[in-house]
Each structure stands twice: as C-alpha cells, then as structure tokens.
Design a protein around this motif. Structure first.
Motif, short mmCIF file in Angstrom:
data_model
loop_
_atom_site.label_atom_id
_atom_site.label_comp_id
_atom_site.label_asym_id
_atom_site.label_seq_id
_atom_site.Cartn_x
_atom_site.Cartn_y
_atom_site.Cartn_z
N ASP A 132 0.84 -1.18 0.00
CA ASP A 132 0.00 0.00 0.00
C ASP A 132 0.89 1.24 0.00
N VAL A 133 0.28 2.39 -0.22
CA VAL A 133 1.01 3.66 -0.24
C VAL A 133 0.32 4.59 0.75
N ILE A 134 1.12 5.17 1.64
CA ILE A 134 0.58 6.10 2.63
C ILE A 134 1.36 7.41 2.53
N THR A 174 -4.00 7.78 0.91
CA THR A 174 -3.76 6.36 1.12
C THR A 174 -4.23 5.59 -0.11
N VAL A 175 -3.34 4.78 -0.64
CA VAL A 175 -3.68 3.91 -1.76
C VAL A 175 -3.61 2.48 -1.23
N ARG A 176 -4.72 1.79 -1.19
CA ARG A 176 -4.75 0.44 -0.63
C ARG A 176 -4.05 -0.55 -1.56
N ALA A 177 -3.57 -1.62 -0.98
CA ALA A 177 -2.89 -2.64 -1.78
C ALA A 177 -3.83 -3.16 -2.86
N GLY A 178 -3.35 -3.15 -4.10
CA GLY A 178 -4.14 -3.62 -5.23
C GLY A 178 -5.09 -2.60 -5.80
N GLU A 179 -5.16 -1.42 -5.20
CA GLU A 179 -6.08 -0.39 -5.68
C GLU A 179 -5.44 0.41 -6.83
N ARG A 180 -6.28 0.86 -7.76
CA ARG A 180 -5.83 1.67 -8.88
C ARG A 180 -6.40 3.08 -8.71
N VAL A 181 -5.50 4.05 -8.47
CA VAL A 181 -5.90 5.43 -8.19
C VAL A 181 -5.38 6.34 -9.29
N ALA A 182 -6.25 7.21 -9.81
CA ALA A 182 -5.87 8.16 -10.86
C ALA A 182 -5.75 9.56 -10.25
#
Length: 605
Positions: A360-362, A383-391
C-alpha cells in the motif's frame, strides 16, 4: 485536459535554481585516481617505458653519425670515402631499428592508455547510473551529459594521440640533453640557456590554462543544459510566451563560452611566441659555443655539427611537449570532472528488504517545493490500498507529477512522510526500490539491439515464451511477431523504428516481466493518438491488474476506469471518489469532465 509533463511541469513560469553541479576532483586526487587505474598494469607500463627508452636511445645515434660523416668529408682521403659509405649504412640500420622499436613502444603506450580509459569509463558509468535522480536533476542533465560525452571524448583523444606523443617527446628531451653532455659538458650548458625561458613559459601557461579550461567545461555544461531546457521544453516555452527570455539565456550562455574560447586562443598565441624566443636563443648559444670550441681545438667540426643537430632536433619534441600541455590541461580538466563523479560515495545498501507481495502507499502531511517560498505540494494526505488503482487528475501545475515522483522515491519530501509497504522509498535502496516500484513516463527509451534483449532488461532470465506472454498481455504480440525478424529484429538507433504506441507497449511488457507490486504511470499514454491511446489504456489496465497503481491521467477516459480518482489543485487534494460519485457531486472533477467532453471530437486526442 491534455498536458505534457516536463521537468518544469509543476513550475513552468518560475526561474530555475542555480544548478548544484556534480563535484570536480582536485588535481592531487586526479593524479591519485590515475595512479590507482594504472597500478594493475605496472608490467605493461614498465615494458612500454623500456621499449621507448631503447628506441629513443637508438635514434640519438643519428647526430654523431652525421658528425662523423662531416669529419670524414673534411679529410678528403680515399679511406674516408669507404668510411662514409659504412657510416651511411649504419644510419640506415639506425633508422630501421628506431622505426620498428618506436612503433612497438607506441603500441604498448596506446594499449596502456586505452585499457586505463576503459576502466575509468566503466567506473564512471557504474557510479553515474547509481546516482539518485534528484542529485542528477539538481546538477542539470547538461552537466552529466557533458561529462559523459565531451569530457570522455576529450580524454580519449588525449590518450590516443597526445599521451604517446608526449611520452616520446619527453624521453627524447631527457636523452638528448644526456647526449649533449656526452659530447661535451659545455654544449649542455649552452643548450640550457633556453630552459629557463621554457620553464617560465610553461609555468605561465599552466597557471592560466588550468582554471581557464575548467571554466570552459563548466560554461559548456551550462550552455548544453540551457539548450536542453529550451528545446526539450519547447511546448512549455511557447505556451507561456517565454521564447524571448529563453533565446536571451541561450545567447548569454553561448556568449560566455565564446569569450572563454577566445581567451584560450590569446593564451595559446602568447605561449607560442615565448617558445620561439627560447628556441633561437638556445640555438645561437650552441652555434657560438661550437665555433669557439672548434677554433680553440677543443672539438672537431663534426662534434660541433652533432651538437647543433642535437639541439635543433630538440625543437620538435620540446615544442610538442609544451604544446601538448594545451591538450593535457584540457584533458586534465575533463578527467577531474570524471573522477569527481567516480569518487562520489556508492549508493547505500537497502536498510530494509524490498516488498515481495502487495503493497500500500501512505502519504501523510507531505509538502514540497523546488525553491523556498513557492510550495508545489501542501499538506497532502493520501492512502492507496494494496491492489487499488488510483488516478491523479488536475490542471497542469496542480502537483500531480511531483506527488508521483515522491511516491516513486525519485525525490524526498520536504515535509511529511511517504511510505510504500510501510517503508520510505529511500530506505529500500536502488535495487530494492527497483524491485518494488516501477515508474513509467511518456519518455520511454528503446535500446539499440534485438527486441528480445530490450525486453530482457526487465528480467534477464526470461524465456522466449515468457517474452511472448508479456507482449500478449499488453496486446503487442501481433505487431512484434510481424516485425521482419520477429523478436530478433533490431530496434532502436540504426534498427527498426517503433512508433509512440509501440514504444509504450514495449515499456508495459517490460513492466509485466519485472512484476513489481507498485506501478506509477506518469502520462504513459500521452504520446499516442486517440486510437492508439484507447488501445494503450486497455493494455495499461491489463498490465497493472493485481498491482497497486498510481496513475497520472492524461485523458479523463483513463481516469474514469480507475477504482478511485484524486483531484488536485494548486498542490492540494480537493476531491476524491469514483468517477460516478465525483460526477454526481458536481465539483471540480465534474467541471473538468464537462470541459474535456465538450472538446472531444472524432479523431481528437
């Protein structure tokens, strides 16, 4: 909502900071570095020196043999004619022996120089590739580019031409003075009349040449950097009507370099004029001494002739050695710049192991600026959760690229923390970060060579079937196999040229092979046209499937398919949610979507 990221993407109208150039080694450290490089080749160096000494010594037999012919001719006897023939044959033998030994000696010196240069290049490239990108950017791409091109070329030319000639000239000078002493110590004293002028000239020249050539190298780097900024950022320059300002900068940098080059020309002209004075004074002293000694019966005409020939033969090597100071000082300045990079401390070993599973990214309280008082990011929490795709979306200058670079570990945040899998990217080390994080931009390089080798840069042990599988995953297998020799087709410089969409597809296939848990895409489909972009967007979706992804979206159609959209404005996050949620909220994202949709037309990008 179309934009092209550049190094100035977040700050197009601001003036750059003064570059923090990469270090330059001191003269003492430069000499020590050369000694370190030569030390493993001591035998080769000793062999080259021995052969060159022998060759030069043989060549010094020419002058006394010519003096012998003069004395024999003065006798005018029949025996003298036979002796002259014998002496002439000896001259031929000396010429042959010297030619063979000189060629062999110069080949040994060239081998020594080329081997040493190769080791220096390897050390430079190894250390340069290990430099943090932030360090390189602070110095400016022009600084590193000038060192790896102009400086290396300068040193290579010196090694291939100046070094052998300088070694040969120096040996000739030393042994010729020794030969003058053997003829008569008074001839040596007469020849030494020129030495003080030559020494003073050399000291005068070196004292001015060393700093001058160093300034020329720095000015050349500054000019190259400005040209890169102006040409590479041409679209931004035109967009903000900065053509006149950038033209003035290029003119100013070029003018500074020209002024330094002209200063060097004047320095060399003064150098030559002083050398000519030394030559004629020395020759006059030798001729006067020879006339006096012959008249006094202290030497024969042949001996005086040999002494004059010895001194005259010094013109070429002395001038060559001193003139080569010009090349030597220029090459030394370049060498100091290379050693300055090779002496930089190597990248620290990773303090923590690289992540192997999902990450994940914090981002907490992150602020960043490129110069004091002008923040690019302020108080960013994400916060970008593990496996999440954020634009990430927003207008140019909103801070998207900077945030992506901080997460990738290219730069360190001025404030706050960035964690990838619970670890700051900087603590992963270069190798660990490479296994954990992949950053793809629109500037993808195609390396010259077979396409399969280009793909294996991501994983050296990949089989052909794995290469095809990676290409298939990003819809690139069909065009790859349609190339003249399939995966063996040579691409890049001098080979088959790939278009923008194919180049980006190649980068995505590398990504699949590298298999990092976190992917950061910064305008990765910006170079493709509309049709190519739609295909690439589908390829991106397949390539990042199952990975944590942070996407700086060039097209809102790409953002619309993300799990979550983060809208940025003036360095802050102003909105977050899914495409449908943000459209329904009628906030900044909805305004961007409406404006983007209104500009869409068939064939538009």
């Amino acid at each position: 909502m179309s934009e092209r990221p550049t190094d100035n993407d977040e700050r197009p109208t601001e003036k750059r900071e003064t570059p923090t150039l990469l270090p330059v080694a001191t003269p003492a450290r430069t000499r020590a570095a050369v000694a370190e490089l030569v030390r493993p080749q001591r035998r080769l160096a000793l062999g080259a020196l021995t052969v060159m000494v022998a060759s030069t010594a043989v060549g010094l037999l020419v002058q006394p043999l010519l003096g012998r012919i003069v004395d024999l001719a003065a006798d005018r006897g029949s025996a003298a004619a036979d002796a002259i023939t014998t002496t002439a044959l000896l001259l031929v033998a000396v010429a042959v022996a010297q030619g063979v030994s000189t060629g062999f000696g110069l080949s040994l010196i060239s081998r020594l120089g080329e081997t040493t240069l190769a080791r220096l290049r390897e050390r430079f490239v190894e250390r340069a590739l290990g430099l943090p990108l932030e360090r390189v950017e602070k110095a400016g791409a022009g600084d590193l580019t000038a060192r790896v091109t102009a400086d290396v070329s300068l040193i290579a030319d010196a090694v291939r031409s100046a070094l052998p000639e300088f070694a040969r000239s120096l040996l000739t000078i030393v042994l010729t003075f020794g030969a003058l002493a053997v003829l008569d110590w008074r001839f040596l004293l007469a020849a030494l009349v020129a030495v003080p002028i030559q020494v003073v000239t050399a000291r005068w020249y070196v004292a001015r040449a060393v700093p001058l050539y160093a300034r020329q190298r720095v000015a050349g780097s500054a000019q190259q950097q400005q040209l890169l900024d102006t040409v590479g950022g041409g679209s931004t320059v035109r967009s903000f009507r900065l053509e006149r300002e950038h033209t003035e900068r290029v003119t100013e940098r070029s003018g500074s370099l020209v002024a330094l080059m002209m200063q060097g020309v004047r320095l060399v002209l003064g150098f030559y004029s002083r050398l000519h004075v030394a030559e004629y004074l020395g020759l006059a002293a030798i001729l006067a001494t020879g006339c006096w000694m012959v008249d006094a019966g202290l030497a024969s005409i042949g001996t005086a002739t040999a002494a004059a020939l010895y001194f005259h033969s010094l013109f070429a090597p002395v001038n060559a050695a001193l003139v080569l100071l010009d090349d030597a000082q220029s090459a030394t300045a370049g060498l100091a710049r290379l050693v300055g990079v090779t002496d930089l401390p190597p990248a620290q070993a990773p303090a923590r192991p690289a992540a192997t599973g999902e990450v994940d990214v914090i981002v907490r309280g992150v602020g960043h600026s490129y110069r004091p008082g002008h923040p690019v990011l302020s108080g960013v929490d994400l916060t970008v959760r593990a496996g999440e795709r954020v634009a990430l979306v927003g207008a140019s200058g909103a801070g998207k690229t900077t945030l992506a670079r901080l997460v990738a570990g290219i730069q360190q945040p001025a404030e706050g923390t960035v964690l990838v899998g619970g670890v700051p990217p900087a603590e992963l080390g270069a190798a660990g970060a490479g296994r954990t994080i992949a950053l793809l931009t629109q500037e993808t390089h195609v390396f010259a060579g077979p396409l399969a080798d280009d793909l294996r840069l991501a994983r050296a042990d990949a089989t052909d079937d794995e290469l095809r599988s990676a290409l298939q995953q990003v819809d690139a297998l069909d065009w790859a196999e349609a190339l003249p020799e399939g995966l063996r087709t040579v691409v890049g410089d001098g080979g088959h040229r790939l278009d923008g969409a194919q180049t980006q597809a190649l980068a995505l296939a590398r990504l699949v092979l590298a298999d990092p848990p976190l992917v950061i895409l910064d305008e990765a489909t910006a170079e493709a046209g509309s049709a190519g972009a739609r295909a690439l967007e589908k390829a991106v979706a397949r390539a990042v499937d199952g990975r944590t992804a942070l996407i700086v979206a060039h097209r809102l159609s790409q953002a619309a398919t993300a799990d979550r959209i983060v809208v940025m404005d003036t360095g802050r996050i102003v909105e977050t949610g899914t495409h449908d949620e943000l459209k329904a909220a009628r906030g900044p994202y909805a305004a961007l979507w409406d404006a983007w949709s209104d500009t869409r037309s068939p064939g538009a990008s």
